[in-house]
Motif scaffolding. Structure first.
Motif, PDB file in Angstrom:
ATOM      1  N   ALA A 185       0.831  -1.208   0.000  1.00  0.00           N
ATOM      2  CA  ALA A 185       0.000   0.000   0.000  1.00  0.00           C
ATOM      3  C   ALA A 185       0.866   1.260   0.000  1.00  0.00           C
ATOM      4  O   ALA A 185       0.542   2.247  -0.667  1.00  0.00           O
ATOM      5  N   ALA A 186       1.983   1.226   0.727  1.00  0.00           N
ATOM      6  CA  ALA A 186       2.898   2.375   0.730  1.00  0.00           C
ATOM      7  C   ALA A 186       3.490   2.588  -0.653  1.00  0.00           C
ATOM      8  O   ALA A 186       3.583   3.730  -1.133  1.00  0.00           O
ATOM      9  N   ARG A 187       3.874   1.516  -1.315  1.00  0.00           N
ATOM     10  CA  ARG A 187       4.439   1.634  -2.662  1.00  0.00           C
ATOM     11  C   ARG A 187       3.407   2.197  -3.637  1.00  0.00           C
ATOM     12  O   ARG A 187       3.725   3.030  -4.481  1.00  0.00           O
ATOM     13  N   GLU A 188       2.161   1.735  -3.489  1.00  0.00           N
ATOM     14  CA  GLU A 188       1.099   2.211  -4.372  1.00  0.00           C
ATOM     15  C   GLU A 188       0.785   3.686  -4.123  1.00  0.00           C
ATOM     16  O   GLU A 188       0.647   4.466  -5.052  1.00  0.00           O
ATOM     17  N   ARG A 189       0.690   4.053  -2.861  1.00  0.00           N
ATOM     18  CA  ARG A 189       0.292   5.421  -2.508  1.00  0.00           C
ATOM     19  C   ARG A 189       1.438   6.425  -2.581  1.00  0.00           C
ATOM     20  O   ARG A 189       1.236   7.571  -2.972  1.00  0.00           O
ATOM     21  N   HIS A 190       2.639   5.995  -2.189  1.00  0.00           N
ATOM     22  CA  HIS A 190       3.754   6.930  -2.051  1.00  0.00           C
ATOM     23  C   HIS A 190       4.936   6.650  -2.981  1.00  0.00           C
ATOM     24  O   HIS A 190       5.909   7.408  -2.984  1.00  0.00           O
ATOM     25  N   SER A 249       3.217  10.018   7.090  1.00  0.00           N
ATOM     26  CA  SER A 249       2.618   9.194   6.034  1.00  0.00           C
ATOM     27  C   SER A 249       2.428   7.766   6.513  1.00  0.00           C
ATOM     28  O   SER A 249       1.421   7.122   6.191  1.00  0.00           O
ATOM     29  N   ARG A 250       3.373   7.264   7.288  1.00  0.00           N
ATOM     30  CA  ARG A 250       3.242   5.911   7.844  1.00  0.00           C
ATOM     31  C   ARG A 250       2.015   5.821   8.733  1.00  0.00           C
ATOM     32  O   ARG A 250       1.205   4.912   8.611  1.00  0.00           O
ATOM     33  N   LEU A 298      -1.220   5.982   6.771  1.00  0.00           N
ATOM     34  CA  LEU A 298      -1.465   4.744   6.035  1.00  0.00           C
ATOM     35  C   LEU A 298      -1.972   3.641   6.962  1.00  0.00           C
ATOM     36  O   LEU A 298      -2.941   2.952   6.654  1.00  0.00           O
ATOM     37  N   ASP A 303      -5.554   4.410   7.932  1.00  0.00           N
ATOM     38  CA  ASP A 303      -6.470   4.121   6.828  1.00  0.00           C
ATOM     39  C   ASP A 303      -6.720   2.622   6.692  1.00  0.00           C
ATOM     40  O   ASP A 303      -7.859   2.190   6.497  1.00  0.00           O
ATOM     41  N   MET A 304      -5.655   1.838   6.804  1.00  0.00           N
ATOM     42  CA  MET A 304      -5.806   0.390   6.670  1.00  0.00           C
ATOM     43  C   MET A 304      -6.591  -0.190   7.843  1.00  0.00           C
ATOM     44  O   MET A 304      -7.391  -1.103   7.676  1.00  0.00           O
ATOM     45  N   ASP A 319     -10.297   0.357   7.354  1.00  0.00           N
ATOM     46  CA  ASP A 319     -10.884  -0.607   6.430  1.00  0.00           C
ATOM     47  C   ASP A 319     -10.965  -2.014   7.015  1.00  0.00           C
ATOM     48  O   ASP A 319     -11.812  -2.807   6.623  1.00  0.00           O
TER      49      ASP A 319
END
Length: 157
Positions: free
Chosen positions: A69-74, A85-86, A89, A92-93, A96
């Motif tokens: 998710a970090a790679r996708e978002r950041h 940011s950590r 993230l 957010d996770m 969900d």
């Protein structure tokens, strides 16, 4: 992650270990004054591997999901993004999936508060609570009096 990695004496890859340490340090960071170590310093991974190795596959899946998710978002792995940011993230996770990283958090605090350095830093003796714990006189059935006064709690069939 392959099953043979889980079953080995090195249950995570080097990258997963680094990410694991970042995550547990978010759960329990070192104290600002340096009196208490961070969670990564107390051996959480070894604690889990020794006591609840069956929980490792789910924990690894969670940290792998976090990294993806970090790679996708950041555009960078979780360990490579800034602290704000950590935190966002992870929040957010967890929004969900309330169970996200729950086992890791429980194992982390359990391990952390068994470490001698932590116990000493919070003013406790670095020892198990027993045998120096509560003294119970053998044969003293008077200790059962509160239970007797309560009466039966069993429902008749």
């Amino acid at each position: 992650m392959s099953a043979d990695v889980i079953g080995s004496d090195r249950p995570l890859t080097a990258t997963q270990r680094a990410l694991f340490e970042v995550v547990v340090d978010m759960i329990v960071p070192a104290s600002a004054d340096g009196t208490k170590p961070s969670a990564a310093e107390v051996g959480v991974l070894d604690f889990i591997a020794e006591r609840q190795p069956g929980d490792l596959p789910a924990i690894v899946r969670d940290i792998d999901r976090l990294d993806a998710a970090a790679r996708e978002r950041h555009g960078a792995g979780f360990a490579g993004i800034d602290a704000a940011s950590r935190r966002a993230l992870v929040e957010d996770m967890r929004a969900d999936d309330a169970a996200f990283l729950r086992n890791l958090a429980m194992h982390t605090v359990t391990c952390y508060y068994q470490d001698d350095r932590v116990l000493t830093a919070i003013g406790l003796e670095a020892r198990p609570p027993f045998p120096k714990g509560y003294e119970v006189v053998a044969g003293d059935t008077g200790l059962l009096e509160p239970v007797r006064r309560r009466g039966s709690i069993v429902r008749d069939a």
